[in-house]
Write a protein that holds these residues in place. Structure first.
Motif, mmCIF file in Angstrom:
data_model
loop_
_atom_site.group_PDB
_atom_site.id
_atom_site.type_symbol
_atom_site.label_atom_id
_atom_site.label_comp_id
_atom_site.label_asym_id
_atom_site.label_seq_id
_atom_site.Cartn_x
_atom_site.Cartn_y
_atom_site.Cartn_z
ATOM 1 N N ARG A 1 0.837 -1.175 0.000
ATOM 2 C CA ARG A 1 0.000 0.000 0.000
ATOM 3 C C ARG A 1 0.886 1.244 0.000
ATOM 4 N NH1 ARG A 1 -0.307 -0.083 4.929
ATOM 5 N NH2 ARG A 1 -1.466 -1.999 5.102
ATOM 6 N N ASP A 2 0.677 2.104 -0.913
ATOM 7 C CA ASP A 2 1.428 3.350 -1.100
ATOM 8 C C ASP A 2 2.911 3.219 -0.730
ATOM 9 O OD1 ASP A 2 1.142 3.340 1.665
ATOM 10 O OD2 ASP A 2 0.610 5.454 1.804
ATOM 11 N N ARG A 3 3.499 2.106 -1.168
ATOM 12 C CA ARG A 3 4.940 1.955 -0.951
ATOM 13 C C ARG A 3 5.670 2.899 -1.887
ATOM 14 N NH1 ARG A 3 6.500 -3.102 0.915
ATOM 15 N NH2 ARG A 3 8.656 -2.396 0.794
ATOM 16 N N PRO A 4 6.775 3.493 -1.427
ATOM 17 C CA PRO A 4 7.501 4.415 -2.295
ATOM 18 C C PRO A 4 8.224 3.689 -3.427
ATOM 19 C CG PRO A 4 8.540 4.238 -0.142
ATOM 20 C CD PRO A 4 7.346 3.356 -0.119
ATOM 21 N N LYS A 5 8.841 4.507 -4.269
ATOM 22 C CA LYS A 5 9.601 3.923 -5.369
ATOM 23 C C LYS A 5 10.635 2.963 -4.836
ATOM 24 C CE LYS A 5 9.562 7.467 -8.871
ATOM 25 N NZ LYS A 5 10.405 8.285 -9.724
ATOM 26 N N LEU B 1 14.810 11.223 -3.721
ATOM 27 C CA LEU B 1 14.783 10.158 -2.715
ATOM 28 C C LEU B 1 14.038 10.632 -1.457
ATOM 29 C CD1 LEU B 1 16.079 7.269 -2.019
ATOM 30 C CD2 LEU B 1 17.771 8.587 -0.747
ATOM 31 N N VAL B 2 14.354 11.846 -1.039
ATOM 32 C CA VAL B 2 13.704 12.408 0.155
ATOM 33 C C VAL B 2 12.203 12.509 -0.082
ATOM 34 C CG1 VAL B 2 13.511 14.453 1.626
ATOM 35 C CG2 VAL B 2 15.775 13.681 0.860
ATOM 36 N N GLU B 3 11.835 12.997 -1.275
ATOM 37 C CA GLU B 3 10.416 13.144 -1.585
ATOM 38 C C GLU B 3 9.687 11.794 -1.538
ATOM 39 O OE1 GLU B 3 9.060 16.121 -1.936
ATOM 40 O OE2 GLU B 3 7.123 15.107 -1.954
ATOM 41 N N SER C 1 3.730 11.020 -8.850
ATOM 42 C CA SER C 1 4.339 9.893 -9.549
ATOM 43 C C SER C 1 5.211 9.051 -8.630
ATOM 44 C CB SER C 1 5.170 10.403 -10.734
ATOM 45 O OG SER C 1 6.213 11.217 -10.261
ATOM 46 N N ALA C 2 5.718 9.685 -7.536
ATOM 47 C CA ALA C 2 6.573 8.918 -6.620
ATOM 48 C C ALA C 2 5.752 7.935 -5.805
ATOM 49 C CB ALA C 2 7.321 9.853 -5.674
ATOM 50 N N GLY C 3 4.475 8.253 -5.623
ATOM 51 C CA GLY C 3 3.595 7.328 -4.917
ATOM 52 C C GLY C 3 3.859 7.227 -3.436
ATOM 53 N N ALA C 4 4.624 8.173 -2.858
ATOM 54 C CA ALA C 4 4.929 8.106 -1.430
ATOM 55 C C ALA C 4 3.932 8.902 -0.629
ATOM 56 C CB ALA C 4 6.321 8.635 -1.157
#
Lengths: 213, 93
Positions: free
Chosen positions: A8-12, A33-35, B90-93
């Motif tokens: 679920r909403d895992r980052p890149k 990366l921070v974002e 787009s990063a989906g975070a």
């Protein structure tokens, strides 16, 4: 049946970032990366330390440490695992500093962390969704997690809330997969007990004849 | 083995059982036990519901904008605050 937690909403994932650029200090890549990871790291920190100011300190310290250490990052674990590891260590260090308690993840489990035999046997699963998901119930869910010993809490948060696999959780915490499974089981059983006390009382008040077995 | 003793033996594997991570033989044994043990059925159902409630309610907390801004500032990344924000979707975070 529940399988591995949903991503679920895992980052890149690590493949989406250039390790080469990160290692040589490319600031735009580091900003990406921070974002991508700051949201999940903040959320994890907040759930471990239970205080927004402390969570922000953990967040900042995590990325400051990552920035300093990236040039030596060997890529053996994924970037996300690495960031989770830094953040978890920071959060536990902060708790230790604030509360003057020793928290070590690789120590044997204390008595209060042992397997708990179910005491409350009430079938509350039939309660309506609006009752199970009310704001009061959500607040109770959060409070219940805060009662877990830290060594169980971090495992539960990484596995069931953040959706890391058993292997990834073990990598973050420096634990074997067996230890992760054991602690997850103990955390879940304790939470089940607490939630049964909470929701069971609602069943009793709604239907005095209840379904106590 | 007494029925109660059997229930206690199963306690440590219920978590893996609801994850579907146990070997088939043990799953079959638990399934058989559940046909006659209402107590264990309730424990398993409520354990499964506990995990699913946490997973359903988990992603609610968002990082406040001011926390994000102070993070970018302390990392000396202010110039990327706006750009990175545009990529957020787009990063989906």
């Amino acid at each position: 049946m529940i399988n591995e937690p949903v991503e679920r909403d895992r980052p890149k994932r690590v493949e989406d970032f250039s390790l080469e650029k990160l290692r040589v200090g490319d600031r735009a890549e580091f900003a990406r990366l921070v974002e991508a990871y700051s949201g999940v790291i903040y959320r994890l920190a907040l759930r471990i330390v239970s205080n927004p100011q402390d969570a922000e300190d953990v967040l900042q310290e995590t990325f400051l440490k990552a920035l300093r250490a990236l040039k030596n990052f060997d890529g053996r674990s994924s970037l996300s695992t690495w960031l989770y590891r830094i953040a978890t260590n920071e959060a536990l260090m902060l708790l230790r500093k604030n509360r003057r308690v020793v928290i070590s993840l690789d120590e044997p489990l204390e008595n209060d962390e042992q397997e708990m035999e179910p005491l409350q046997i009430v079938d509350w699963c039939c309660l309506p969704e609006n009752e199970l998901m009310s704001s009061e119930a959500r607040a109770y869910l959060d409070k219940a997690v805060e009662t877990l010993p830290h060594s169980l809490r971090v495992v539960f948060l990484l596995r069931d809330i953040e959706g890391l696999s058993t292997l990834e959780t073990g990598e973050v915490l420096g634990l074997s997969e067996t230890a992760v499974k054991t602690r997850l089981s103990r955390a879940r059983m304790r939470l089940r007990e607490l939630l049964t006390g909470y929701f069971g009382a609602r069943i009793d008040s709604a239907r005095p004849a209840g379904v106590d077995v | 083995m007494s029925e109660h003793g059997h229930c206690r033996d199963l306690l440590g594997v219920l978590s893996e059982f609801i994850d579907g991570a146990l070997e088939q033989q043990l799953c079959d044994e638990i399934d058989r036990h559940l046909q006659t043990c209402e107590k264990c059925r309730v424990v398993i159902d409520s354990l499964r519901k506990t995990v699913s409630l946490y997973q359903q309610t988990a992603p609610a907390s968002e990082m406040p904008d001011d926390v994000r801004e102070r993070l970018f500032h302390c990392l000396d990344l202010d110039e990327f605050l706006h750009t990175a924000g545009q990529e957020q979707g787009s990063a989906g975070a």
